[in-house]
Design a protein around this motif. Structure first.
Motif, short mmCIF file in Angstrom:
data_model
loop_
_atom_site.label_atom_id
_atom_site.label_comp_id
_atom_site.label_asym_id
_atom_site.label_seq_id
_atom_site.Cartn_x
_atom_site.Cartn_y
_atom_site.Cartn_z
N MET A 269 0.69 -1.16 0.18
CA MET A 269 0.11 -0.03 0.04
C MET A 269 0.88 1.29 -0.04
SD MET A 269 -3.11 -0.49 2.67
CE MET A 269 -4.70 -0.26 1.79
N SER A 270 0.35 2.30 -0.80
CA SER A 270 1.23 3.46 -0.85
C SER A 270 0.48 4.58 0.36
CB SER A 270 0.88 4.08 -2.15
OG SER A 270 -0.37 4.62 -2.18
N GLN A 271 1.40 5.56 0.74
CA GLN A 271 1.19 6.36 1.67
C GLN A 271 0.23 7.53 1.21
OE1 GLN A 271 2.23 6.48 4.70
NE2 GLN A 271 3.52 4.72 4.70
N PRO A 272 -0.48 7.92 1.97
CA PRO A 272 -1.71 9.02 1.72
C PRO A 272 -0.82 10.41 1.42
CG PRO A 272 -1.85 8.55 4.00
CD PRO A 272 -1.04 7.53 3.37
N VAL A 273 -1.56 11.11 0.44
CA VAL A 273 -0.92 12.13 -0.12
C VAL A 273 -0.81 13.22 1.16
CG1 VAL A 273 -1.17 14.08 -1.71
CG2 VAL A 273 -1.79 12.09 -2.50
N THR A 274 -1.64 13.30 1.94
CA THR A 274 -1.90 14.18 3.04
C THR A 274 -2.74 13.69 4.05
OG1 THR A 274 -2.22 16.45 3.89
CG2 THR A 274 -3.77 15.45 2.14
N THR A 275 -2.23 14.21 5.35
CA THR A 275 -2.99 13.56 6.47
C THR A 275 -3.59 14.78 7.25
OG1 THR A 275 -1.41 13.56 7.75
CG2 THR A 275 -1.89 11.53 6.93
N ASN A 276 -3.52 15.82 6.33
CA ASN A 276 -3.84 17.23 7.19
C ASN A 276 -5.29 17.05 6.75
OD1 ASN A 276 -4.47 19.55 8.05
ND2 ASN A 276 -2.94 20.82 6.90
N PRO A 277 -6.47 17.17 7.93
CA PRO A 277 -7.53 17.30 7.86
C PRO A 277 -8.28 18.51 7.05
CG PRO A 277 -7.30 17.34 10.19
CD PRO A 277 -5.90 17.46 9.39
N LEU A 278 -7.52 19.69 7.42
CA LEU A 278 -8.13 20.80 6.54
C LEU A 278 -7.97 20.77 5.04
CD1 LEU A 278 -6.79 23.47 8.93
CD2 LEU A 278 -9.08 22.77 8.85
N ILE A 279 -6.84 20.29 4.55
CA ILE A 279 -6.69 20.21 3.13
C ILE A 279 -7.37 19.15 2.47
CG2 ILE A 279 -5.05 19.10 1.31
CD1 ILE A 279 -2.95 20.89 2.91
N ILE A 280 -7.77 18.05 3.49
CA ILE A 280 -8.81 17.05 2.73
C ILE A 280 -10.16 17.58 2.70
CG2 ILE A 280 -9.93 14.91 3.43
CD1 ILE A 280 -7.29 13.96 4.62
N MET A 281 -10.58 18.58 3.86
CA MET A 281 -11.77 19.01 3.62
C MET A 281 -12.07 20.05 2.53
SD MET A 281 -13.64 21.76 6.53
CE MET A 281 -12.39 22.95 5.66
N LEU A 282 -10.96 20.84 2.21
CA LEU A 282 -10.93 21.68 1.29
C LEU A 282 -11.11 21.14 -0.14
CD1 LEU A 282 -8.39 24.42 2.30
CD2 LEU A 282 -10.81 24.66 2.07
N ILE A 283 -10.38 19.96 -0.31
CA ILE A 283 -10.44 19.18 -1.57
C ILE A 283 -11.89 18.57 -1.79
CG2 ILE A 283 -9.62 17.20 -2.77
CD1 ILE A 283 -6.82 17.69 -1.41
N ASN A 284 -12.18 17.93 -0.66
CA ASN A 284 -13.64 17.57 -0.88
C ASN A 284 -14.63 18.53 -1.02
OD1 ASN A 284 -12.84 15.02 -0.47
ND2 ASN A 284 -12.96 14.96 1.87
N MET A 285 -14.56 19.56 -0.53
CA MET A 285 -15.81 20.76 -0.77
C MET A 285 -15.57 21.22 -1.95
SD MET A 285 -15.83 22.71 3.14
CE MET A 285 -17.08 23.92 2.23
N THR A 286 -14.41 21.48 -2.60
CA THR A 286 -14.16 22.00 -3.87
C THR A 286 -14.85 20.95 -5.08
OG1 THR A 286 -12.21 22.81 -3.26
CG2 THR A 286 -12.39 22.50 -5.80
N VAL A 287 -14.56 19.72 -4.82
CA VAL A 287 -15.24 18.63 -5.66
C VAL A 287 -16.65 18.49 -5.58
CG1 VAL A 287 -15.26 16.26 -6.15
CG2 VAL A 287 -13.19 16.94 -5.72
N VAL A 288 -17.17 18.86 -4.45
CA VAL A 288 -18.61 18.85 -4.25
C VAL A 288 -19.20 20.00 -4.83
CG1 VAL A 288 -20.60 19.18 -2.54
CG2 VAL A 288 -18.74 17.41 -2.19
#
Length: 116
Positions: A1-20
């Motif tokens: 398995m590969s490592q996740p790109v980021t573990t920062n929850p704020l960046i994950i939230m921003l990416i998810n909100m942008t996609v939505v």
């Protein structure tokens, strides 16, 4: 398995909100496009009708109204009935109903109970 790109929850939230929001905007454009090319909608050209003087309509018969009901209440009731798509002729009579009030209704309810 590969490592996740980021573990920062704020960046994950921003990416998810942008996609939505990008998907929502795309859906909005698709809906507008469907409205433009919808073959089931009739696109009729409206021609301005020549102005004709309106004939005076006969005055409707006054509804039987109980004495003591203000004309404003009658107008509100007629507007409520008209908002449901019925005509004024659907109103047969306007009269208040007899009510005992909250206090007497509670007493009647308690008096109607039976003990087991």
């Amino acid at each position: 398995m590969s490592q996740p790109v980021t573990t920062n929850p704020l960046i994950i939230m921003l990416i998810n909100m942008t996609v939505v929001f990008l998907v929502l905007i795309a859906l909005g454009f698709v809906i507008k496009l469907i409205h433009k090319i919808d073959p089931t909608v009739r696109h009729e050209k409206k021609e301005p009708a020549p102005a004709q003087p309106a004939a005076a309509a006969p005055a409707p018969e006054p509804e039987p109204v109980a004495p003591g009901i203000p004309p404003e209440v009658v107008a509100v009731i007629a507007a409520a009935v008209a908002s449901y798509g019925y005509g004024v002729d659907a109103i047969r009579a306007i009269r208040p109903i007899e009510r005992n009030g909250w206090k007497q209704s509670g007493r009647d309810m308690v008096a109607g109970r039976t003990l087991m």
